[in-house]
Scaffold this motif. Sequence first.
Motif, PDB file in Angstrom:
ATOM      1  N   THR A 116      45.948  38.889  30.676  1.00 39.03           N
ATOM      2  CA  THR A 116      44.795  37.846  30.333  1.00 39.03           C
ATOM      3  C   THR A 116      43.895  37.501  31.418  1.00 39.03           C
ATOM      4  O   THR A 116      42.947  37.024  31.476  1.00 39.03           O
ATOM      5  CB  THR A 116      45.522  36.273  30.232  1.00 39.03           C
ATOM      6  OG1 THR A 116      46.379  36.089  31.555  1.00 39.03           O
ATOM      7  CG2 THR A 116      46.672  36.172  29.028  1.00 39.03           C
TER       8      THR A 116
ATOM      9  N   LYS B  26      33.641  26.507  30.648  1.00 40.63           N
ATOM     10  CA  LYS B  26      34.138  27.680  29.927  1.00 40.63           C
ATOM     11  C   LYS B  26      34.723  28.860  31.086  1.00 40.63           C
ATOM     12  O   LYS B  26      35.623  29.318  30.645  1.00 40.63           O
ATOM     13  CB  LYS B  26      32.885  28.355  29.165  1.00 40.63           C
ATOM     14  CG  LYS B  26      32.706  27.855  27.528  1.00 40.63           C
ATOM     15  CD  LYS B  26      31.791  28.724  27.003  1.00 40.63           C
ATOM     16  CE  LYS B  26      31.516  27.962  25.874  1.00 40.63           C
ATOM     17  NZ  LYS B  26      30.262  28.542  25.216  1.00 40.63           N
ATOM     18  N   ARG B  30      38.819  29.723  32.179  1.00 38.64           N
ATOM     19  CA  ARG B  30      39.408  31.070  32.028  1.00 38.64           C
ATOM     20  C   ARG B  30      39.760  31.712  33.118  1.00 38.64           C
ATOM     21  O   ARG B  30      40.622  32.638  33.082  1.00 38.64           O
ATOM     22  CB  ARG B  30      38.514  31.823  31.080  1.00 38.64           C
ATOM     23  CG  ARG B  30      38.782  31.690  29.656  1.00 38.64           C
ATOM     24  CD  ARG B  30      37.708  31.642  28.623  1.00 38.64           C
ATOM     25  NE  ARG B  30      37.291  30.436  28.321  1.00 38.64           N
ATOM     26  CZ  ARG B  30      37.713  29.857  27.403  1.00 38.64           C
ATOM     27  NH1 ARG B  30      38.494  30.396  26.368  1.00 38.64           N
ATOM     28  NH2 ARG B  30      37.254  28.369  26.918  1.00 38.64           N
ATOM     29  N   ARG B  31      38.889  31.805  34.131  1.00 34.58           N
ATOM     30  CA  ARG B  31      38.964  32.609  35.231  1.00 34.58           C
ATOM     31  C   ARG B  31      39.447  31.978  36.698  1.00 34.58           C
ATOM     32  O   ARG B  31      39.686  32.642  37.492  1.00 34.58           O
ATOM     33  CB  ARG B  31      37.688  33.209  35.354  1.00 34.58           C
ATOM     34  CG  ARG B  31      37.279  34.160  34.382  1.00 34.58           C
ATOM     35  CD  ARG B  31      35.962  34.569  34.328  1.00 34.58           C
ATOM     36  NE  ARG B  31      35.780  35.368  33.211  1.00 34.58           N
ATOM     37  CZ  ARG B  31      35.579  36.738  33.476  1.00 34.58           C
ATOM     38  NH1 ARG B  31      35.708  37.405  34.437  1.00 34.58           N
ATOM     39  NH2 ARG B  31      35.160  37.621  32.239  1.00 34.58           N
ATOM     40  N   ASP B 106      39.759  23.363  26.801  1.00 40.75           N
ATOM     41  CA  ASP B 106      38.946  23.822  28.352  1.00 40.75           C
ATOM     42  C   ASP B 106      39.039  22.994  29.621  1.00 40.75           C
ATOM     43  O   ASP B 106      39.626  23.263  30.421  1.00 40.75           O
ATOM     44  CB  ASP B 106      37.589  24.150  27.920  1.00 40.75           C
ATOM     45  CG  ASP B 106      37.262  25.381  27.339  1.00 40.75           C
ATOM     46  OD1 ASP B 106      38.314  26.265  27.322  1.00 40.75           O
ATOM     47  OD2 ASP B 106      35.923  25.684  27.104  1.00 40.75           O
ATOM     48  N   LEU B 109      42.706  23.253  30.478  1.00 47.17           N
ATOM     49  CA  LEU B 109      42.966  24.564  31.198  1.00 47.17           C
ATOM     50  C   LEU B 109      42.349  24.582  32.775  1.00 47.17           C
ATOM     51  O   LEU B 109      43.056  24.995  33.639  1.00 47.17           O
ATOM     52  CB  LEU B 109      42.358  25.711  30.481  1.00 47.17           C
ATOM     53  CG  LEU B 109      42.943  26.120  29.249  1.00 47.17           C
ATOM     54  CD1 LEU B 109      42.137  27.302  28.472  1.00 47.17           C
ATOM     55  CD2 LEU B 109      44.235  26.615  29.576  1.00 47.17           C
ATOM     56  N   VAL B 177      44.407  30.729  26.252  1.00 44.84           N
ATOM     57  CA  VAL B 177      43.294  31.076  26.873  1.00 44.84           C
ATOM     58  C   VAL B 177      42.635  32.053  26.238  1.00 44.84           C
ATOM     59  O   VAL B 177      41.457  31.871  25.922  1.00 44.84           O
ATOM     60  CB  VAL B 177      43.746  31.382  28.261  1.00 44.84           C
ATOM     61  CG1 VAL B 177      42.303  31.795  28.917  1.00 44.84           C
ATOM     62  CG2 VAL B 177      44.327  30.502  29.208  1.00 44.84           C
ATOM     63  N   GLN B 178      43.041  33.144  26.001  1.00 42.96           N
ATOM     64  CA  GLN B 178      42.445  34.238  25.343  1.00 42.96           C
ATOM     65  C   GLN B 178      42.993  34.934  24.052  1.00 42.96           C
ATOM     66  O   GLN B 178      44.347  34.773  24.209  1.00 42.96           O
ATOM     67  CB  GLN B 178      42.142  35.224  26.230  1.00 42.96           C
ATOM     68  CG  GLN B 178      41.592  34.938  27.672  1.00 42.96           C
ATOM     69  CD  GLN B 178      41.236  35.882  28.550  1.00 42.96           C
ATOM     70  OE1 GLN B 178      41.382  37.175  28.483  1.00 42.96           O
ATOM     71  NE2 GLN B 178      40.461  35.567  29.655  1.00 42.96           N
TER      72      GLN B 178
END
Lengths: 197, 197, 197, 197
Positions: A116, B26, B30-31, B106, B109, B177-178
């Motif tokens: 991920t 966004k 994720r990162r 989102d 997360l 997430v992905q």
Amino acid sequence: MSPLNEEQQLQIRDERREQIMSAALKVFARRGIIGTKMSMIAAEAEISHGLLYHYFTSKEELFTTLVEKAMLASDEAMQMVYKLPGSPIDKIRALTQDMMDEGGTDYFLLIHQARTSDGVPEKVVELMERYSMDNYVKQLRALFREGQEAGELAEGDLDEMIASYLSVLSGLMVLNVQKIGGYQLPKVDVLLRMITP
Amino acid sequence: MSPLNEEQQLQIRDERREQIMSAALKVFARRGIIGTKMSMIAAEAEISHGLLYHYFTSKEELFTTLVEKAMLASDEAMQMVYKLPGSPIDKIRALTQDMMDEGGTDYFLLIHQARTSDGVPEKVVELMERYSMDNYVKQLRALFREGQEAGELAEGDLDEMIASYLSVLSGLMVLNVQKIGGYQLPKVDVLLRMITP
Amino acid sequence: MSPLNEEQQLQIRDERREQIMSAALKVFARRGIIGTKMSMIAAEAEISHGLLYHYFTSKEELFTTLVEKAMLASDEAMQMVYKLPGSPIDKIRALTQDMMDEGGTDYFLLIHQARTSDGVPEKVVELMERYSMDNYVKQLRALFREGQEAGELAEGDLDEMIASYLSVLSGLMVLNVQKIGGYQLPKVDVLLRMITP
Amino acid sequence: MSPLNEEQQLQIRDERREQIMSAALKVFARRGIIGTKMSMIAAEAEISHGLLYHYFTSKEELFTTLVEKAMLASDEAMQMVYKLPGSPIDKIRALTQDMMDEGGTDYFLLIHQARTSDGVPEKVVELMERYSMDNYVKQLRALFREGQEAGELAEGDLDEMIASYLSVLSGLMVLNVQKIGGYQLPKVDVLLRMITP
DNA sequence: GATGAATGAGCCTTCATTCAT
DNA sequence: CATGAATGAAGGCTCATTCAT
């Protein structure tokens, strides 16, 4: 001139490699490849950061090596379940318990990171493609089928059940990475209800 | 004399701010804060990196602003559940479905990132301390009690049940997430089995 | 269509230019070309930073223009001394007093900045080379000679005396840039002792 | 096992630190903290810019360290005057000469930069507040009083005389920063006239 | 003319990697 | 083999300058 014979040299080399890989695994598993600094690994392994490069040519190589090892190890762990005593549901319970425990989680988390995160080496991306969740599903299929046939597991599509259950466990392992945050790990029996009749 | 009237100026500013925050959400979600480069946010928002700094003084401020907004939004979402139609279990089912869906994930997360990553601004750490998982538990307690009393939910410690269930959902949201990786999102009814009799 | 005739347009343009140059002088004199941001000048002139570029093509051009103006102005000031009433020493005293005072110091400081700072435009460097301290010496020579002949000034090499005295005054002007720091401005009569018998 | 013994390591570190501080002093003294780029210091010290950060965590820290050192050094220099041979006026003459000379001027200039520039670290601002010009005045008071009592110095308020004289010297030191510009350094005896009968 | 949103070159700083010792 | 000093690419941020309105 050399104070140690060749064999001893090799042994030292191997020990060092293990030491580094063990340290790197701990750090990578929790922080991902981007969040991990080589100096963190060196500190964890209690060696100088320069020495890392005698054993691994780069952070990428170290990460990739670990991922490969992790894939082998998780395969092995998955196979182990068949050797456990008891009925299918007992085995699944034991597997679940193992995954929730501290130990051995690191390899799993590393694979999650590899799957991920960004900044993952190209080679790892390829490994991941060839080695998806399906692999685990395949390995557990026999066990779950047996359980279903014994009436210990719920009816329904087998692969979907396995994949779903593994996803839940994966999610919990990932959350549990850090003790902070007050997440609550569910009791094993609660989790098992998802797949029992 | 002014080329654009004040209202127009304000509108542009607000739109840009929204645009940037949406893009940043966004990427951060994720990162994480470390893995996110300002240039990524700029690219996602389709503006130059320099412009980011007309609207937010730093990466930290942008992140912090988003976390605050996310906390408000998740509170709101949690409250919303009470306004849904149907019995308690219906409401819980709807909430679960919502959390598994794309939208609004989102924010969740982002909060996870804020809770578990390094390099998080001091202010965010404080926010997180004051705003733990317990908060959600507290908000859902009435609903779950009602469900228990109606016999729609399993017996047992209420808070533990809620926290465990939320942890499972959180884990799944994080995994999801992905789309890569082949994780399988369990069906809602499978998840509900954990808390139903 | 045009609400103002051409002459009025020109007048407004000139006024704006003056306004900007006056603001820029204040800031450049104290902070040098590197330490000065265009936004500071805009703020001091109470206009938008964008407007600066309608009147001057760049920070460099603005600085250069000011230096040229400053050189003319300081020439003029130096000539003025001859028109003052009283004996040579009276005139020198008045000149000294002027230089220690707030007003009109800015042009001098700007020249000092141009002489000693980095990041100064090439053109300014050339101006400075052609326009050294010698210029001032030349202009004051007649006055000092007169004073010497009248026995009001000490004996000795004339040019050296003037240059030394001007250096001391320059140094004090530079120090006095900012009121902070607790530097003490000497009384004029104390300074004059350096050049009186 | 260690490739260099501890002593050698320490020596290298100390030498490099000195080398960097010496280079940084030169540049900071002339250009101030804003006008100085880390790359300039690195170039002056003939090392890479990255290496600077092995020895100092930031430009601010480097600047602050130097200011602290400069304050100690200037104190020491001021105390030294009492150990010089001769009458009070001889000592003052020697002190004046020293300040006009090349050597040791940089520390003085650095302090001037710290006192008058923008972008100075908070800690330095505090240091400067606690360490004003008064400090020097206090240190020289005994010497000047002695000179006055010996009839070698002019009558008048002692502290004012010292502060004024130091201001003149400071101004000259600041001007002399760069040899360009054609400022003329007055002869010491000319300066002394300001404070002698 | 006037405004301020928008751009991008350049500086500070971090960290993976190299290399003398 | 082992260390840590040394290098430089890359990312965060500032600010001179441009340009749509």
